[in-house]
Write a protein that holds these residues in place. Structure first.
Motif, mmCIF file in Angstrom:
data_model
loop_
_atom_site.group_PDB
_atom_site.id
_atom_site.type_symbol
_atom_site.label_atom_id
_atom_site.label_comp_id
_atom_site.label_asym_id
_atom_site.label_seq_id
_atom_site.Cartn_x
_atom_site.Cartn_y
_atom_site.Cartn_z
ATOM 1 N N THR A 215 0.818 -1.319 0.072
ATOM 2 C CA THR A 215 -0.056 -0.023 -0.037
ATOM 3 C C THR A 215 0.874 1.375 0.082
ATOM 4 O O THR A 215 0.314 2.242 -0.414
ATOM 5 C CB THR A 215 -0.914 0.088 1.371
ATOM 6 N N THR A 216 1.888 1.252 0.733
ATOM 7 C CA THR A 216 2.750 2.551 0.517
ATOM 8 C C THR A 216 4.025 2.313 -0.299
ATOM 9 O O THR A 216 4.675 3.387 -0.540
ATOM 10 C CB THR A 216 3.448 2.255 2.108
ATOM 11 N N ASP A 217 4.035 1.390 -1.128
ATOM 12 C CA ASP A 217 5.154 1.112 -2.121
ATOM 13 C C ASP A 217 4.748 2.075 -3.375
ATOM 14 O O ASP A 217 3.670 2.049 -4.168
ATOM 15 C CB ASP A 217 5.292 -0.417 -2.764
ATOM 16 N N PRO A 218 5.754 3.029 -3.843
ATOM 17 C CA PRO A 218 5.503 4.129 -4.722
ATOM 18 C C PRO A 218 5.766 3.365 -6.054
ATOM 19 O O PRO A 218 5.465 4.203 -7.057
ATOM 20 C CB PRO A 218 6.296 5.246 -4.250
ATOM 21 N N ARG A 219 6.226 2.358 -6.248
ATOM 22 C CA ARG A 219 6.929 1.682 -7.483
ATOM 23 C C ARG A 219 5.495 1.090 -8.304
ATOM 24 O O ARG A 219 4.836 0.380 -7.756
ATOM 25 C CB ARG A 219 8.027 0.762 -7.251
ATOM 26 N N PRO A 220 5.557 1.517 -9.499
ATOM 27 C CA PRO A 220 4.609 0.736 -10.243
ATOM 28 C C PRO A 220 4.622 -0.560 -10.634
ATOM 29 O O PRO A 220 5.753 -1.045 -10.490
ATOM 30 C CB PRO A 220 4.510 1.447 -11.559
ATOM 31 N N LEU B 281 4.124 -4.680 -12.103
ATOM 32 C CA LEU B 281 4.157 -5.432 -13.291
ATOM 33 C C LEU B 281 2.470 -5.304 -13.848
ATOM 34 O O LEU B 281 2.355 -5.152 -15.101
ATOM 35 C CB LEU B 281 4.593 -6.944 -13.067
ATOM 36 N N GLU B 282 1.582 -5.502 -12.899
ATOM 37 C CA GLU B 282 0.283 -5.508 -13.432
ATOM 38 C C GLU B 282 -0.050 -4.056 -14.013
ATOM 39 O O GLU B 282 -0.832 -4.190 -14.974
ATOM 40 C CB GLU B 282 -0.674 -5.780 -12.237
ATOM 41 N N ALA B 283 0.363 -3.155 -13.373
ATOM 42 C CA ALA B 283 0.029 -1.859 -14.058
ATOM 43 C C ALA B 283 0.671 -1.728 -15.364
ATOM 44 O O ALA B 283 0.014 -1.133 -16.128
ATOM 45 C CB ALA B 283 0.508 -0.763 -13.087
ATOM 46 N N VAL B 284 1.853 -2.152 -15.575
ATOM 47 C CA VAL B 284 2.671 -2.257 -16.927
ATOM 48 C C VAL B 284 1.457 -2.999 -17.603
ATOM 49 O O VAL B 284 1.224 -2.385 -19.227
ATOM 50 C CB VAL B 284 3.865 -2.829 -16.918
ATOM 51 N N ALA B 285 1.088 -4.176 -17.478
ATOM 52 C CA ALA B 285 0.327 -5.002 -18.409
ATOM 53 C C ALA B 285 -0.811 -4.332 -18.473
ATOM 54 O O ALA B 285 -1.377 -4.200 -19.725
ATOM 55 C CB ALA B 285 0.124 -6.292 -17.642
ATOM 56 N N ALA B 286 -1.764 -3.728 -17.463
ATOM 57 C CA ALA B 286 -2.857 -3.111 -17.772
ATOM 58 C C ALA B 286 -2.508 -1.866 -18.796
ATOM 59 O O ALA B 286 -3.440 -1.728 -19.873
ATOM 60 C CB ALA B 286 -3.570 -2.524 -16.403
ATOM 61 N N ARG C 89 7.252 -1.785 -23.883
ATOM 62 C CA ARG C 89 8.468 -1.083 -23.501
ATOM 63 C C ARG C 89 7.922 0.596 -23.342
ATOM 64 O O ARG C 89 8.609 1.133 -22.521
ATOM 65 C CB ARG C 89 9.606 -0.987 -24.529
ATOM 66 N N ARG C 90 7.088 0.828 -24.199
ATOM 67 C CA ARG C 90 6.393 2.187 -24.025
ATOM 68 C C ARG C 90 5.921 2.330 -22.463
ATOM 69 O O ARG C 90 5.692 3.280 -21.911
ATOM 70 C CB ARG C 90 5.337 2.559 -24.880
ATOM 71 N N ALA C 91 4.854 1.273 -21.903
ATOM 72 C CA ALA C 91 4.166 1.347 -20.881
ATOM 73 C C ALA C 91 5.331 1.510 -19.767
ATOM 74 O O ALA C 91 5.104 2.373 -18.851
ATOM 75 C CB ALA C 91 3.368 0.319 -20.833
ATOM 76 N N VAL C 92 6.341 0.513 -19.797
ATOM 77 C CA VAL C 92 7.329 0.871 -18.855
ATOM 78 C C VAL C 92 7.998 2.165 -18.659
ATOM 79 O O VAL C 92 8.104 2.415 -17.568
ATOM 80 C CB VAL C 92 8.585 -0.345 -19.235
ATOM 81 N N GLU C 93 8.297 2.675 -19.760
ATOM 82 C CA GLU C 93 8.729 3.907 -19.670
ATOM 83 C C GLU C 93 7.892 5.022 -19.187
ATOM 84 O O GLU C 93 8.180 5.786 -18.366
ATOM 85 C CB GLU C 93 9.294 4.551 -21.301
ATOM 86 N N GLU C 94 6.654 4.876 -19.756
ATOM 87 C CA GLU C 94 5.844 5.949 -19.107
ATOM 88 C C GLU C 94 5.468 5.839 -17.687
ATOM 89 O O GLU C 94 5.129 6.800 -16.962
ATOM 90 C CB GLU C 94 4.271 5.651 -19.735
ATOM 91 N N LEU C 95 5.344 4.742 -17.209
ATOM 92 C CA LEU C 95 5.074 4.493 -15.748
ATOM 93 C C LEU C 95 6.509 4.551 -14.711
ATOM 94 O O LEU C 95 6.353 4.442 -13.594
ATOM 95 C CB LEU C 95 4.410 3.104 -15.321
ATOM 96 N N GLY C 96 7.527 4.355 -15.676
ATOM 97 C CA GLY C 96 8.868 4.459 -14.848
ATOM 98 C C GLY C 96 8.892 3.338 -13.890
ATOM 99 O O GLY C 96 9.541 2.999 -12.641
ATOM 100 N N TYR C 97 8.670 2.234 -14.693
ATOM 101 C CA TYR C 97 8.544 0.860 -14.037
ATOM 102 C C TYR C 97 9.976 0.081 -13.698
ATOM 103 O O TYR C 97 10.709 0.187 -14.637
ATOM 104 C CB TYR C 97 7.551 -0.293 -14.854
ATOM 105 N N VAL C 98 10.374 -0.246 -12.450
ATOM 106 C CA VAL C 98 11.720 -0.880 -12.390
ATOM 107 C C VAL C 98 11.339 -2.273 -11.995
ATOM 108 O O VAL C 98 10.644 -2.644 -11.266
ATOM 109 C CB VAL C 98 12.302 -0.316 -10.823
ATOM 110 N N PRO C 99 11.959 -3.375 -12.857
ATOM 111 C CA PRO C 99 11.679 -4.567 -12.525
ATOM 112 C C PRO C 99 12.064 -5.001 -11.280
ATOM 113 O O PRO C 99 13.096 -4.540 -10.698
ATOM 114 C CB PRO C 99 12.449 -5.341 -13.722
ATOM 115 N N ASN C 100 11.457 -6.016 -10.602
ATOM 116 C CA ASN C 100 11.913 -6.481 -9.522
ATOM 117 C C ASN C 100 12.844 -7.532 -9.731
ATOM 118 O O ASN C 100 12.717 -8.570 -10.302
ATOM 119 C CB ASN C 100 10.662 -7.093 -8.771
#
Lengths: 352, 352
Positions: A5-10, A12-17, A45-56
């Motif tokens: 709940t407090t984790d600010p990182r996007p 994998l699910e968010a990227v998929a959506a 790749r575009r979604a990863v970039e837009e969300l600033g996703y850092v892979p776990n």
């Protein structure tokens, strides 16, 4: 403590959506798998970039089993590591070499042997690709703990069990040869009562330097040998005991520069001239120490920083071949053999 | 590089086979889940012990999200960390506190800013529960990188952005108040031309100490202020420049002990007596420095080791409550508030 709940990182699910694809597809793209349609991969790749996703990376490293990180474990408490410039120099060499290979240096500090089990858990926990371990002592649990983790390891200094196991990769200098050079130099100066301030004799470096002294001075008066601990306070104490016991001594070989610096202070305090009355030779050639003593110290130079670089190189060479370092390095033509033993040189200054 | 074929560690599968249960059951027992029949759990534990199985913590931490390890990141190159005793003292406090909580201190060393992206990857990679970051500089990419990882972080020294964001947990000493005490002491000794050798003005500690100096000496001759870098070589250079510019100066407040030690050497070299001709006050009270200078240094004491302990305690307090440290600590009655600012005290020796 990173609660979802407090984790600010996007996630994998968010990227998929965002990309409108399945989790599995995102995972395949992020982990560099082939077999994903080009247009889909581009959307991910575009979604990863837009969300600033850092892979776990904990998840990813379960697949790749590579962390681009190397642990350094020193069998000394944190206080000693920061008090003795030897460790800073060794770490400087390791740090430079690892940075050049974009591998993170992870220094695992401890308060003492009580903490070694925790170090073992961290090493076994899948956080690093390998380990560099140094300043080992006899009867020390750490080497056994490190080896039990199965993490490829290169040792700094000859481990005491390497006589019976030939496949232990380590980097050391020629401690025995360096000690012989030091003592022969004192003999060449005409000194006949040459004392030796040893290092801690539960370390092979100290034992090897004592052996070198004995090789040159076979049958030396045993009262001329004083066990010490590689510190300058210990060197002071040892020098006092030696002078009380053998006031006629005219030469001192100290097993490292710090203990030599302590010995020089006591000689001056007792009104003895260096080198006229007593000639002194150290070991290490740590510039901050050997150039600052009064008089400047004649000493046996070992390339401490270079040995750190060699340790790191030996370990990375193994990793990059996907095999434990010891085996690989011998097979690779032109590479350093394991173990690696480097040469020492006598550096003459004013003390002998 | 731990290839499955060369990995000597027994697997989960081996434990399951030995115990005669499914992989899922072993996993549940190893991860401390309830709901496994007592006799089955006992069989699994026996098999774990017999095989010397070490749970794959990378896998386990995906479930528990806890590593019992805290990263320490210092925004200085490795060389600086081992040359300046400040860092050793800060790490000593951190190390003691983490050891007392059985958390591993993971020191991430770098060669410089080029390595910060890699530090960020390690922090984001699921290897630690939190981070302690110190020696921050203005325009430094590191704090941003650390914050982007989402890893809970406590800062050492007031971060320059904390004015606009009140929820940044940090530990600092009262730099401004300590500086005021130092300058007031020089004023009380009757000094009228008091110079200030600053720290690097891209660090808040140096800016705050300069502000403290200015608060006491409003309208001081700006030629009496020389920017420096917290090193003793820098202190020598600054003292020479100040004496060339203002030969009538009769007091010096140096922003740390190392630069004060450099200043003392230059004053002696120029034949000026301390404190008779020029009184000198430092900042830090690092015993190895302040007690060894000639004459021993009057200085502002900050409890560097204690501040390290506080940083670790602040971070662990957050983790043990399962929330980011900043929020939690304020809610906990009796706990230190975040940020924590500690008091300084003037320690009088011979130099002023």
């Amino acid at each position: 403590m990173s609660q979802p709940t407090t984790d600010p990182r996007p996630t994998l699910e968010a990227v998929a959506a965002r990309a409108g694809v399945s989790r599995a597809t995102v995972s395949r793209v992020v982990n560099g798998s082939t077999g994903v349609r080009k247009s889909l991969a581009e959307r991910v790749r575009r979604a990863v970039e837009e969300l600033g996703y850092v892979p776990n990376q904990a998840a990813r490293s379960l697949v790749t089993r590579r962390h681009d990180a190397i642990a350094v474990v020193v069998a000394e408490p944190e206080t000693r590591i920061f008090a003795d410039p030897f460790f800073g120099l060794q770490l400087r060499g390791i740090s430079k070499e690892l940075a050049a290979h974009d591998s993170q240096l992870v220094l695992l500090l401890t308060e003492g042997p009580d903490d070694y089990a925790r170090v073992g858990r961290y090493l076994a926990g899948g956080h690093v690709d390998g380990a560099l371990a140094f300043s080992l002592h006899l009867d020390d649990a750490l080497p056994g703990i490190v080896r039990a983790t199965g993490v490829p390891t290169v040792f700094g200094g000859r481990p005491y069990w390497s006589d019976t196991r030939r496949d232990v990769p380590y980097v050391d200098c020629d401690n025995r040869g360096g000690a012989r050079d030091a003592v022969r130099h004192l003999v060449a100066l005409g000194r006949t009562r040459i004392a030796h301030i040893t290092g801690p004799l539960d370390q092979t470096s100290a034992v090897d330097r004592l052996d070198g002294y004995r090789e040159v001075l076979a049958g030396a008066d045993p009262r001329l040998i004083e066990e010490c601990d590689f510190t300058s306070a210990g060197g002071e104490r040892a020098m006092r005991d030696l002078l009380d016991r053998c006031p006629d001594l005219d030469g001192v070989f100290a097993a490292n520069d710090l203990s030599a610096a302590g010995a020089l202070r006591v000689l001056r305090e007792r009104g003895l001239r260096v080198p006229e009355d007593v000639a002194v030779v150290g070991f290490d050639d740590m510039l901050h120490v050997a150039e600052q003593t009064d008089p400047p110290l004649t000493t046996v130079r070992q390339d401490i920083e270079g040995m750190g670089r060699l340790m790191a190189r030996l370990l990375l060479h193994g990793r990059d071949r996907g095999q434990p370092p010891g085996t690989v390095v011998r097979e690779a033509p032109g590479a350093e053999p394991a173990p690696v033993v480097t040469q020492t040189t006598l550096v003459r200054r004013a003390s002998a």
